[in-house]
Design a protein around this motif. Sequence first.
Motif, PDB file in Angstrom:
ATOM      1  N   ARG A 244       0.832  -1.211   0.000  1.00 15.72           N
ATOM      2  CA  ARG A 244       0.000   0.000   0.000  1.00 15.72           C
ATOM      3  C   ARG A 244       0.865   1.259   0.000  1.00 15.72           C
ATOM      4  NH1 ARG A 244      -4.849  -0.101   4.240  1.00 15.72           N
ATOM      5  NH2 ARG A 244      -3.136  -0.275   5.728  1.00 15.72           N
ATOM      6  N   GLU A 245       1.947   1.232   0.759  1.00 12.04           N
ATOM      7  CA  GLU A 245       2.832   2.400   0.793  1.00 12.04           C
ATOM      8  C   GLU A 245       3.471   2.655  -0.569  1.00 12.04           C
ATOM      9  OE1 GLU A 245       4.358   2.414   5.450  1.00 12.04           O
ATOM     10  OE2 GLU A 245       5.285   1.043   4.010  1.00 12.04           O
ATOM     11  N   VAL A 390       3.205   9.393   3.183  1.00 10.71           N
ATOM     12  CA  VAL A 390       2.749   8.007   3.152  1.00 10.71           C
ATOM     13  C   VAL A 390       3.384   7.217   4.289  1.00 10.71           C
ATOM     14  CG1 VAL A 390       2.740   5.861   1.824  1.00 10.71           C
ATOM     15  CG2 VAL A 390       2.382   8.043   0.661  1.00 10.71           C
ATOM     16  N   GLY A 391       2.564   6.428   4.978  1.00 11.59           N
ATOM     17  CA  GLY A 391       3.098   5.559   6.025  1.00 11.59           C
ATOM     18  C   GLY A 391       2.009   4.765   6.717  1.00 11.59           C
ATOM     19  N   GLU A 392       2.264   3.481   6.902  1.00 13.24           N
ATOM     20  CA  GLU A 392       1.284   2.616   7.561  1.00 13.24           C
ATOM     21  C   GLU A 392       1.022   3.047   9.005  1.00 13.24           C
ATOM     22  OE1 GLU A 392      -0.544   0.184   6.497  1.00 13.24           O
ATOM     23  OE2 GLU A 392       0.325  -0.460   4.596  1.00 13.24           O
ATOM     24  N   GLY A 393       2.021   3.674   9.649  1.00 24.32           N
ATOM     25  CA  GLY A 393       1.870   4.029  11.052  1.00 24.32           C
ATOM     26  C   GLY A 393       1.267   5.392  11.293  1.00 24.32           C
ATOM     27  N   MET A 394       0.885   6.094  10.230  1.00 29.51           N
ATOM     28  CA  MET A 394       0.391   7.462  10.392  1.00 29.51           C
ATOM     29  C   MET A 394      -0.887   7.533  11.223  1.00 29.51           C
ATOM     30  SD  MET A 394       1.286   8.992   6.606  1.00 29.51           S
ATOM     31  CE  MET A 394      -0.019  10.194   6.707  1.00 29.51           C
ATOM     32  N   LYS A 395      -1.780   6.575  11.019  1.00 28.29           N
ATOM     33  CA  LYS A 395      -3.068   6.644  11.726  1.00 28.29           C
ATOM     34  C   LYS A 395      -2.924   6.363  13.225  1.00 28.29           C
ATOM     35  CE  LYS A 395      -4.402   1.896  10.415  1.00 28.29           C
ATOM     36  NZ  LYS A 395      -5.444   1.120   9.720  1.00 28.29           N
ATOM     37  N   TYR A 396      -1.766   5.852  13.629  1.00 23.91           N
ATOM     38  CA  TYR A 396      -1.545   5.577  15.048  1.00 23.91           C
ATOM     39  C   TYR A 396      -0.682   6.652  15.711  1.00 23.91           C
ATOM     40  CZ  TYR A 396      -2.965   0.983  13.321  1.00 23.91           C
ATOM     41  OH  TYR A 396      -3.642  -0.044  12.720  1.00 23.91           O
ATOM     42  N   THR A 397      -0.332   7.691  14.954  1.00 28.50           N
ATOM     43  CA  THR A 397       0.588   8.712  15.458  1.00 28.50           C
ATOM     44  C   THR A 397      -0.160  10.018  15.712  1.00 28.50           C
ATOM     45  OG1 THR A 397       2.360   7.684  14.162  1.00 28.50           O
ATOM     46  CG2 THR A 397       2.760   9.900  15.024  1.00 28.50           C
ATOM     47  N   THR A 398      -0.258  10.415  16.955  1.00 29.47           N
ATOM     48  CA  THR A 398      -0.967  11.641  17.323  1.00 29.47           C
ATOM     49  C   THR A 398      -0.172  12.875  16.886  1.00 29.47           C
ATOM     50  OG1 THR A 398      -1.908  10.524  19.239  1.00 29.47           O
ATOM     51  CG2 THR A 398      -1.980  12.937  19.230  1.00 29.47           C
ATOM     52  N   GLY A 399      -0.871  13.847  16.305  1.00 29.92           N
ATOM     53  CA  GLY A 399      -0.247  15.113  15.970  1.00 29.92           C
ATOM     54  C   GLY A 399       0.520  15.146  14.680  1.00 29.92           C
ATOM     55  N   GLN A 420      -7.469  12.927   3.186  1.00 28.27           N
ATOM     56  CA  GLN A 420      -6.925  11.712   3.768  1.00 28.27           C
ATOM     57  C   GLN A 420      -7.885  10.570   3.505  1.00 28.27           C
ATOM     58  OE1 GLN A 420      -6.194  11.626   8.072  1.00 28.27           O
ATOM     59  NE2 GLN A 420      -4.391  10.388   7.677  1.00 28.27           N
ATOM     60  N   GLY A 421      -7.365   9.497   2.927  1.00 28.81           N
ATOM     61  CA  GLY A 421      -8.200   8.347   2.635  1.00 28.81           C
ATOM     62  C   GLY A 421      -8.642   7.641   3.904  1.00 28.81           C
ATOM     63  N   SER A 422      -9.658   6.799   3.771  1.00 36.24           N
ATOM     64  CA  SER A 422     -10.204   6.108   4.943  1.00 36.24           C
ATOM     65  C   SER A 422      -9.187   5.162   5.566  1.00 36.24           C
ATOM     66  CB  SER A 422     -11.466   5.331   4.542  1.00 36.24           C
ATOM     67  OG  SER A 422     -11.180   4.417   3.496  1.00 36.24           O
ATOM     68  N   SER A 423      -8.223   4.678   4.777  1.00 40.87           N
ATOM     69  CA  SER A 423      -7.205   3.776   5.321  1.00 40.87           C
ATOM     70  C   SER A 423      -6.173   4.525   6.149  1.00 40.87           C
ATOM     71  CB  SER A 423      -6.487   3.037   4.189  1.00 40.87           C
ATOM     72  OG  SER A 423      -5.740   3.945   3.400  1.00 40.87           O
ATOM     73  N   GLU A 424      -6.099   5.850   5.960  1.00 40.99           N
ATOM     74  CA  GLU A 424      -5.154   6.720   6.664  1.00 40.99           C
ATOM     75  C   GLU A 424      -3.701   6.343   6.406  1.00 40.99           C
ATOM     76  OE1 GLU A 424      -6.191   7.933  10.695  1.00 40.99           O
ATOM     77  OE2 GLU A 424      -8.123   6.930  10.463  1.00 40.99           O
TER      78      GLU A 424
END
Length: 454
Positions: A244-245, A390-399, A420-424
């Motif tokens: 995905r990335e 782009v990054g798989e960990g973006m949706k888990y990173t605050t700020g 931002q797409g729904s997959s984040e």
Amino acid sequence: MKVCKFGGTSVADAQQLKKVASIIREDPSRKVIVVSAPGKRFDGDTKVTDLLIDLAEAALAGQDTVPALQKVVDRYAQIAADLGLDSEIMAIIAADLAGRLSFSKENPSLFFDQLKASGEDNSAKLVAAYLTAIGLKAEYINPKNAGLVVTEAPARVQALPVSNDNLSALRYKNSISVFPGFFGFTKDGELRTFDRGGSDITGSILAAAIGADLYENFTDVDCVFAANPRIVENPAEIELMTYREMRELSYAGFAVLHDEALMPAFKASVPVCIKNTNNPGAQGTMIVAERDYSKRPVTGISADSGFSTLYVSKYLMNREVGFGRKLLQILEDENVSYEHIPSGIDNLSVIIRSHQLTPEKEFRIVSRVKTELNADDVHLNSNFSMVVLVGEGMKYTTGLAARATEAISRTGANIEMINQGSSEVSLVFGVLQKDEQKILKELYNEFFAPSYAL
């Protein structure tokens, strides 16, 4: 078993082809080889594909094709001579080109495609002849005979499911299969070419069909970088990333791999490795289904220009059932696809690749939206770029989004659109094209500076 794809720079001349042969020889599991047409040998050189385009244009214009044809023949002849091959391979290539030039010109698009495809086709024949000459058991594979079946026109060119069954037979061959990239055939035998970077797609299709353990995509860089090295000095190397990335980064301008090429490999769970023909010992970049994103939530930053925005405003748009469908129907009628649709309650913007538009199309689209949808305001603006984190960990990173917007603000540039797409997995910023490079540099400094944890 591995499928290896070698791009245009990897097969540009005899010296490069000797490197290719060495790579194949050193690993017996490299059994299926996909090749592009010979690319540029040096800055200012001309790709064989471009020579073929010149030849096709001359033929369609009714001009003398001898000079343009000779340039194509000379490129292959030089490679063959430098590899020490006999005249037989050049007789085959010359006959093939002559046959293609005699192809019916009733449909210019078909004539153009079949002549362009000769670049990869004859490259594969030449590579197979050279591998055989140095003692490797190799065979040129004709995509039509092998069963690479693609969709009929006017649909976009994609491989049909039957191709998997047909091409799986290559797994059981005792010889090295040398397969031309870039094209396939419809059920009726009509040649159709894939989009830009189509040889990447062919390699991925073959890797999926034979159930390869690895798809190696050989190019002219050691790995995928976190940002464009022509813009950012010494960008970080990406050792591991997800499908995905890579898909998101390819979409937004990463030229290392065609953005459609990953789908067949992804569906078949075939890992992909980006490697360098000129430095095959380098680790390269592995592309897999999952990775540990805790060390670096942002994998890469990319940017692409050439976008236009269709802005539509209408009071109480949000309460009008079918408004979006009608708007998209107008675009479909003009054969225009869209990239993003950020919206508010009374307005929306449709992001479009500018190359799809003409002044006539723009006029028709704006006029129809005004009259048919009774919009309060409609206008088209161009010269936009899309900058993508782009990054798989973006949706888990605050700020993270706040850091990105703050970095952009430091450049003095304005953000025209955020999506931002729904997959984040990605965060997209629409900006003016003139601000693209300084934004890319500042975002890289924000997320990849030495102080940022690896």
